[in-house]
Design an enzyme around this catalytic site. Structure first.
Site, short mmCIF file in Angstrom:
data_model
loop_
_atom_site.label_atom_id
_atom_site.label_comp_id
_atom_site.label_asym_id
_atom_site.label_seq_id
_atom_site.Cartn_x
_atom_site.Cartn_y
_atom_site.Cartn_z
N HIS A 1 0.84 -1.39 -0.08
CA HIS A 1 0.01 -0.01 0.04
C HIS A 1 0.92 1.22 0.02
O HIS A 1 0.36 2.27 -0.52
CB HIS A 1 -0.83 -0.06 0.99
CG HIS A 1 -2.07 -0.92 0.81
ND1 HIS A 1 -2.15 -2.27 1.15
CD2 HIS A 1 -3.05 -0.67 0.06
CE1 HIS A 1 -3.32 -2.59 0.76
NE2 HIS A 1 -4.06 -1.85 0.14
N ASP B 1 -5.16 -8.38 -4.18
CA ASP B 1 -5.45 -9.45 -3.21
C ASP B 1 -5.78 -10.84 -3.68
O ASP B 1 -5.44 -11.83 -3.04
CB ASP B 1 -6.53 -8.88 -2.34
CG ASP B 1 -5.98 -7.94 -0.97
OD1 ASP B 1 -5.07 -8.15 -0.36
OD2 ASP B 1 -6.73 -7.03 -0.84
N CYS C 1 -10.19 -3.01 -10.19
CA CYS C 1 -9.56 -1.88 -9.81
C CYS C 1 -8.20 -2.25 -8.94
O CYS C 1 -7.39 -1.37 -8.36
CB CYS C 1 -10.38 -1.27 -8.73
SG CYS C 1 -10.74 -2.16 -7.18
C1 PEP Z 1 -7.08 -5.11 -4.51
O1 PEP Z 1 -6.76 -5.97 -3.74
O2 PEP Z 1 -6.75 -5.39 -5.60
C2 PEP Z 1 -7.73 -3.62 -4.34
C3 PEP Z 1 -7.81 -2.76 -5.28
O3 PEP Z 1 -7.73 -3.33 -3.14
P1 PEP Z 1 -6.46 -3.00 -1.84
O4 PEP Z 1 -5.18 -2.72 -2.95
O5 PEP Z 1 -6.88 -1.66 -1.41
O6 PEP Z 1 -6.30 -3.87 -1.21
MG MG Z 2 -7.69 -5.57 -1.80
#
Ligand code: PEP
Ligand code: MG
Length: 599
Positions: free
Chosen positions: A199, A480, A527
């Site tokens: 992140h 994820d 996303c």
């Molecule tokens: C993902 O897991 O691809 C996602 C967009 O959520 P995050 O990266 O915030 O876990």
């Molecule tokens: Mg995620």
């Protein structure tokens, strides 16, 4: 002497600047001083009289004011008068009666000094947040920030943040620290650990800051360079150059290296300018099949950059970032203002998908005091927080219902980390309870809420056909989904070969999610970071994904990639990708299509 370190590219761009090492190694003098201070603190704490406690609070407030003034002056010298103004205003807040007198009043009533400052800051912030003026309301976060700084000084825990524009060097950087670094002070990120989907890196990419990850040996090399040069016991300044496109790091680059990096930066700027030239053309293949291109954002402040990149909406607003950089959760009213700001900026024709807070995993929020977990990525994260209490998500949903009404748009909401049919029912229950609360209090309330889920846990992907009948849209989180399908921690640099979302096992899972969505007639977005990767964008659209959501800086690149292929070619690309056995062959197969961009 220059040291060259190989790394993985994580966010494009070139940065050259001084190293800011996180966490900073204390000098021997500082270590001795800290030991002395903490012994004194322990001895004194129990015995402080009321007058001494008041003096300690006053002193901490003045020290905070001095720090903020110095920070403002440095930022001003760096030519950023607007940002400097914020720090100077915060310096005044630190000793303003609204904060300091109130804190002293609470101390005199017997309250713990750190709590007294935090409560006074919250009260002052709430008064500001309630003002129906966005500029004034935005100052609420600043006053909380000031309260947090005074609290840290009182506890003797000064947070070492860069004092000059610098490049962060760390094993891994907590997203809460990345978020706290003042704007303009983070030139680049170089991590020994981490991955493209950690992140801290996602935050850097969102800010357009170059990053590399998996730079093995980087920390040792930086420490050796500091030891070699530090004559007076304090680490000497070290220059670092980071190429976030090639995955290269240079410590103490020579003038020639700096010249090379600068010409790479110029070439990148030229390519970026060319890709931006397509902005007036909507996302589409060469033969005109439309692909909706929307943005990932983490704050209302990201909206202008997304709009400038011609995002057709927001596919992912990571609301957990609203909880960072502060000491208490954002109130319902503060959240409502943040959501309303984004909804208003994008207007009725560009939908904004607000994702309920994905707290947990690597996104810990220290002040929420959630129980420590052995495996936080497999723990009580995101919607699972509602298994313990509905409060946090219900407050968010109440704020969203109101924001939609005030901005006169239909809000789109999605829940992260959905695994089961019961999770979807829980989401629906929370949504409806929040709406009924808001209506019964006669507060403004949107007519409806378009409700979706993230598909990022294999269980949800397997249940796609059933879940699709219950909701309005899917948004696939490839970050994820890859981590959980591969059983490979997304922040662990040692597992980078397992973290490529172009792996056919991830792609086959996505194909079955699209199939499930099609059977219920609902749209599918992606996303996760794969959507912002030009190779990923081609495969995903080939697989039938309707919408790609990526950080603003990636939208030009994927728009350009889609414009050089036809629908038939995308069908071919996806068929061959699904038949592959590893991510590398998928990338090799797509390379000739992407080469058209530079032809
Ligand atoms: C993902 O897991 O691809 C996602 C967009 O959520 P995050 O990266 O915030 O876990
Ligand atoms: Mg995620």
């Amino acid at each position: 002497m220059t040291t060259r370190i190989d790394a993985s590219a994580a966010a494009p761009g070139i940065a050259i600047g001084p190293v800011w090492r996180y966490p900073r190694r204390p000098t021997p003098h500082e270590t001795a001083e800290r030991g002395r201070k903490s012994a004194t603190r322990k001895a004194v704490q129990a015995e402080l009289t009321e007058a001494e406690t008041v003096a300690a609070v006053t002193d901490a407030a003045h020290r905070a004011a001095d720090q903020l003034t110095a920070l403002g002056d440095r930022v001003h010298e760096a030519g950023r008068a607007d940002d400097a103004g914020i720090f100077h205003a915060q310096a005044m807040m630190a000793t303003d009666t609204a904060l300091l007198d109130e804190a002293i009043r609470r101390v005199r009533e017997g309250m713990d000094p750190v709590e007294a400052v935090a409560e006074s800051a919250t009260a002052a912030a709430e008064m500001l947040a309630a003002v129906d003026d966005e500029l004034i309301a935005a100052r609420a976060a600043d006053i909380r920030d000031v309260g947090a700084r005074i609290g840290r000084i009182l506890r003797g825990e000064e947070l070492d943040l860069p004092e000059h524009p610098s490049i962060a060097v760390a094993d891994d950087l907590p997203p809460s620290v990345t978020a706290e670094i003042p704007a303009g002070f983070l030139l680049g990120v170089a991590l020994a650990g981490g991955s493209r989907t950690a992140h801290a890196v996602i935050l850097a990419r969102g800010l357009g800051i170059p990053a590399v990850v998996g730079a093995a040996g980087l920390l040792e090399a930086v420490d050796t360079a500091a030891d070699a040069a530090g004559a007076d016991g304090s680490p000497a300044p070290i220059t670092i150059a980071v190429d976030g496109l090639r995955g290269e790091v240079l410590l103490e680059p020579s003038d020639r290296d700096i010249g090379t990096f600068r010409s790479r930066a110029d070439a990148l700027a030229e390519r970026t300018r060319k890709a931006a030239a397509l902005r007036d053309r909507p996302g589409a293949t060469a033969d005109g099949e439309r692909v909706v291109l929307v943005a990932n954002i983490g704050s209302p402040d990201d909206a202008p950059r997304a709009l400038e990149a011609r995002a057709e909406g927001v596919g992912l607003f990571r609301t957990e970032f609203l909880y960072m950089k502060r000491q208490t959760p954002p109130t319902e009213h503060e959240q409502m203002l943040a959501y309303r700001r984004v909804l208003t900026a994008f207007g009725p024709d560009r939908p904004v998908v607000i994702r309920l807070a994905d707290i947990g995993g690597d996104k810990g929020i220290p002040y929420l005091d959630l129980p420590a977990e052995a495996n936080p990525f497999l723990g009580v994260r995101a919607i699972r927080l509602a298994y313990r209490s509905h409060d946090l998500l219900r407050t968010q949903l109440r704020a969203i219902w109101q924001a939609g009404a005030l901005a006169k748009v239909t809000p789109h909401v999605m829940a992260p980390m959905v695994a089961t049919v019961s999770d979807v029912k829980l989401l629906q229950q929370l949504r409806d309870e929040a709406r009924d609360d808001v209506r019964s209090q006669k507060l403004p309330c949107a007519e409806k809420m378009v409700t979706g889920i993230m598909v990022e846990i294999p269980s949800a992907a397997i249940l796609a056909t059933e879940l699709a009948r219950m909701i309005d849209f899917f948004s696939i989180g490839t970050n994820d989904l890859t981590q959980y399908l591969m059983a490979a921690d997304r922040g662990n640099a040692a597992l980078s070969s397992l973290q490529d979302a172009l792996h056919p096992s991830v792609l086959r899972t996505i194909a079955s999610v699209v199939h499930g969505a099609d059977s219920a007639g609902i749209p599918v977005a992606v996303c996760g970071e794969l959507a912002g990767d030009p190779a990923g964008a081609l495969v995903l659209v080939g697989l039938g994904v309707d919408e790609l959501s990526a950080d603003a800086g990636s939208l030009d690149g994927i728009r350009a990639a889609l414009a050089v292929v036809t629908r038939a070619e995308l069908d071919d690309i996806s068929t061959r990708a699904l038949a592959s056995v590893d991510a590398e062959s998928v990338r090799l197969m797509i390379a000739p299509y992407l080469a058209r961009l530079t032809d």
